[in-house]
Design a protein around this motif. Structure first.
Motif, PDB file in Angstrom:
ATOM      1  N   THR A  32       0.819  -1.214   0.000  1.00  0.00           N
ATOM      2  CA  THR A  32       0.000   0.000   0.000  1.00  0.00           C
ATOM      3  C   THR A  32       0.853   1.265   0.000  1.00  0.00           C
ATOM      4  N   LEU A  33       2.018   1.220   0.646  1.00  0.00           N
ATOM      5  CA  LEU A  33       2.910   2.382   0.619  1.00  0.00           C
ATOM      6  C   LEU A  33       3.387   2.691  -0.795  1.00  0.00           C
ATOM      7  N   VAL A  34       3.520   1.675  -1.614  1.00  0.00           N
ATOM      8  CA  VAL A  34       3.944   1.869  -3.004  1.00  0.00           C
ATOM      9  C   VAL A  34       2.742   2.169  -3.901  1.00  0.00           C
ATOM     10  N   LEU A  35       1.678   1.384  -3.759  1.00  0.00           N
ATOM     11  CA  LEU A  35       0.563   1.469  -4.698  1.00  0.00           C
ATOM     12  C   LEU A  35      -0.316   2.701  -4.548  1.00  0.00           C
ATOM     13  N   VAL A  36      -0.581   3.142  -3.336  1.00  0.00           N
ATOM     14  CA  VAL A  36      -1.489   4.284  -3.174  1.00  0.00           C
ATOM     15  C   VAL A  36      -0.937   5.551  -3.837  1.00  0.00           C
ATOM     16  N   PRO A  37       0.316   5.943  -3.564  1.00  0.00           N
ATOM     17  CA  PRO A  37       0.827   7.128  -4.286  1.00  0.00           C
ATOM     18  C   PRO A  37       0.907   6.913  -5.802  1.00  0.00           C
ATOM     19  N   LEU A  38       1.293   5.708  -6.215  1.00  0.00           N
ATOM     20  CA  LEU A  38       1.354   5.400  -7.643  1.00  0.00           C
ATOM     21  C   LEU A  38      -0.012   5.586  -8.285  1.00  0.00           C
ATOM     22  N   MET A  39      -1.051   5.106  -7.617  1.00  0.00           N
ATOM     23  CA  MET A  39      -2.411   5.234  -8.137  1.00  0.00           C
ATOM     24  C   MET A  39      -2.860   6.694  -8.167  1.00  0.00           C
ATOM     25  N   VAL A  40      -2.676   7.403  -7.059  1.00  0.00           N
ATOM     26  CA  VAL A  40      -3.202   8.768  -6.918  1.00  0.00           C
ATOM     27  C   VAL A  40      -2.498   9.753  -7.832  1.00  0.00           C
ATOM     28  N   TYR A  41      -1.188   9.645  -7.941  1.00  0.00           N
ATOM     29  CA  TYR A  41      -0.431  10.657  -8.671  1.00  0.00           C
ATOM     30  C   TYR A  41      -0.139  10.313 -10.128  1.00  0.00           C
ATOM     31  N   PHE A  42      -0.178   9.040 -10.480  1.00  0.00           N
ATOM     32  CA  PHE A  42       0.210   8.679 -11.844  1.00  0.00           C
ATOM     33  C   PHE A  42      -0.861   7.885 -12.599  1.00  0.00           C
ATOM     34  N   LEU A  43      -1.253   6.747 -12.067  1.00  0.00           N
ATOM     35  CA  LEU A  43      -2.106   5.843 -12.836  1.00  0.00           C
ATOM     36  C   LEU A  43      -3.542   6.342 -13.016  1.00  0.00           C
ATOM     37  N   ILE A  44      -4.181   6.775 -11.945  1.00  0.00           N
ATOM     38  CA  ILE A  44      -5.563   7.262 -12.074  1.00  0.00           C
ATOM     39  C   ILE A  44      -5.629   8.492 -12.981  1.00  0.00           C
ATOM     40  N   PRO A  45      -4.759   9.493 -12.800  1.00  0.00           N
ATOM     41  CA  PRO A  45      -4.816  10.631 -13.740  1.00  0.00           C
ATOM     42  C   PRO A  45      -4.568  10.227 -15.200  1.00  0.00           C
ATOM     43  N   PHE A  46      -3.618   9.310 -15.410  1.00  0.00           N
ATOM     44  CA  PHE A  46      -3.332   8.860 -16.774  1.00  0.00           C
ATOM     45  C   PHE A  46      -4.560   8.202 -17.391  1.00  0.00           C
ATOM     46  N   TRP A  47      -5.150   7.227 -16.698  1.00  0.00           N
ATOM     47  CA  TRP A  47      -6.295   6.508 -17.251  1.00  0.00           C
ATOM     48  C   TRP A  47      -7.543   7.385 -17.334  1.00  0.00           C
ATOM     49  N   THR A  48      -7.673   8.350 -16.428  1.00  0.00           N
ATOM     50  CA  THR A  48      -8.796   9.281 -16.507  1.00  0.00           C
ATOM     51  C   THR A  48      -8.695  10.110 -17.779  1.00  0.00           C
ATOM     52  N   LYS A  49      -7.482  10.540 -18.098  1.00  0.00           N
ATOM     53  CA  LYS A  49      -7.269  11.309 -19.328  1.00  0.00           C
ATOM     54  C   LYS A  49      -7.579  10.448 -20.559  1.00  0.00           C
ATOM     55  N   VAL A  50      -7.154   9.203 -20.532  1.00  0.00           N
ATOM     56  CA  VAL A  50      -7.426   8.297 -21.656  1.00  0.00           C
ATOM     57  C   VAL A  50      -8.933   8.095 -21.818  1.00  0.00           C
ATOM     58  N   PHE A  51      -9.611   7.843 -20.689  1.00  0.00           N
ATOM     59  CA  PHE A  51     -11.050   7.558 -20.762  1.00  0.00           C
ATOM     60  C   PHE A  51     -11.898   8.810 -20.908  1.00  0.00           C
ATOM     61  N   SER A  52     -11.329   9.990 -20.769  1.00  0.00           N
ATOM     62  CA  SER A  52     -12.114  11.202 -20.965  1.00  0.00           C
ATOM     63  C   SER A  52     -12.539  11.338 -22.432  1.00  0.00           C
ATOM     64  N   LYS A  53     -11.818  10.650 -23.286  1.00  0.00           N
ATOM     65  CA  LYS A  53     -12.135  10.661 -24.722  1.00  0.00           C
ATOM     66  C   LYS A  53     -13.231   9.643 -25.067  1.00  0.00           C
ATOM     67  N   VAL A  54     -13.507   8.736 -24.133  1.00  0.00           N
ATOM     68  CA  VAL A  54     -14.514   7.698 -24.365  1.00  0.00           C
ATOM     69  C   VAL A  54     -15.851   8.180 -23.814  1.00  0.00           C
ATOM     70  N   LYS A  55     -16.850   8.200 -24.645  1.00  0.00           N
ATOM     71  CA  LYS A  55     -18.184   8.626 -24.226  1.00  0.00           C
ATOM     72  C   LYS A  55     -19.053   7.392 -24.026  1.00  0.00           C
ATOM     73  N   LEU A  56     -19.506   7.189 -22.787  1.00  0.00           N
ATOM     74  CA  LEU A  56     -20.407   6.083 -22.490  1.00  0.00           C
ATOM     75  C   LEU A  56     -21.836   6.574 -22.559  1.00  0.00           C
ATOM     76  N   PRO A  57     -22.772   5.689 -22.907  1.00  0.00           N
ATOM     77  CA  PRO A  57     -24.184   6.101 -22.937  1.00  0.00           C
ATOM     78  C   PRO A  57     -24.685   6.424 -21.529  1.00  0.00           C
ATOM     79  N   LYS A  58     -25.629   7.337 -21.437  1.00  0.00           N
ATOM     80  CA  LYS A  58     -26.188   7.747 -20.130  1.00  0.00           C
ATOM     81  C   LYS A  58     -27.297   6.858 -19.698  1.00  0.00           C
TER      82      LYS A  58
END
Length: 68
Positions: free
Chosen positions: A42-68
């Motif tokens: 958790t000491l490794v994964l939580v910062p990795l997720m918060v600062y790098f992986l989640i922002p990266f994948w959020t940016k990638v998926f911001s281009k994907v439009k899901l139906p409402k």
């Protein structure tokens, strides 16, 4: 759909990260008690997720439009 998208982003970020860490360091971590092993992961994964992986994948998926 927003919760589904968020869930998908978190899963896509965390599954490969956990797998990679266990592949690389699993031999060393297996010799440790479970509480210490979990603490290290958790000491490794939580910062990795918060600062790098989640922002990266959020940016990638911001281009994907899901139906409402």
């Amino acid at each position: 759909m927003k919760k589904l998208k968020t869930t998908l982003i978190v899963w896509i970020a965390i599954y490969p990260a956990i797998t990679a860490i266990l592949l690389v360091f699993g031999t060393y971590l297996n010799h440790l008690p479970i509480l210490l092993r979990t603490l290290i992961l958790t000491l490794v994964l939580v910062p990795l997720m918060v600062y790098f992986l989640i922002p990266f994948w959020t940016k990638v998926f911001s281009k994907v439009k899901l139906p409402k």
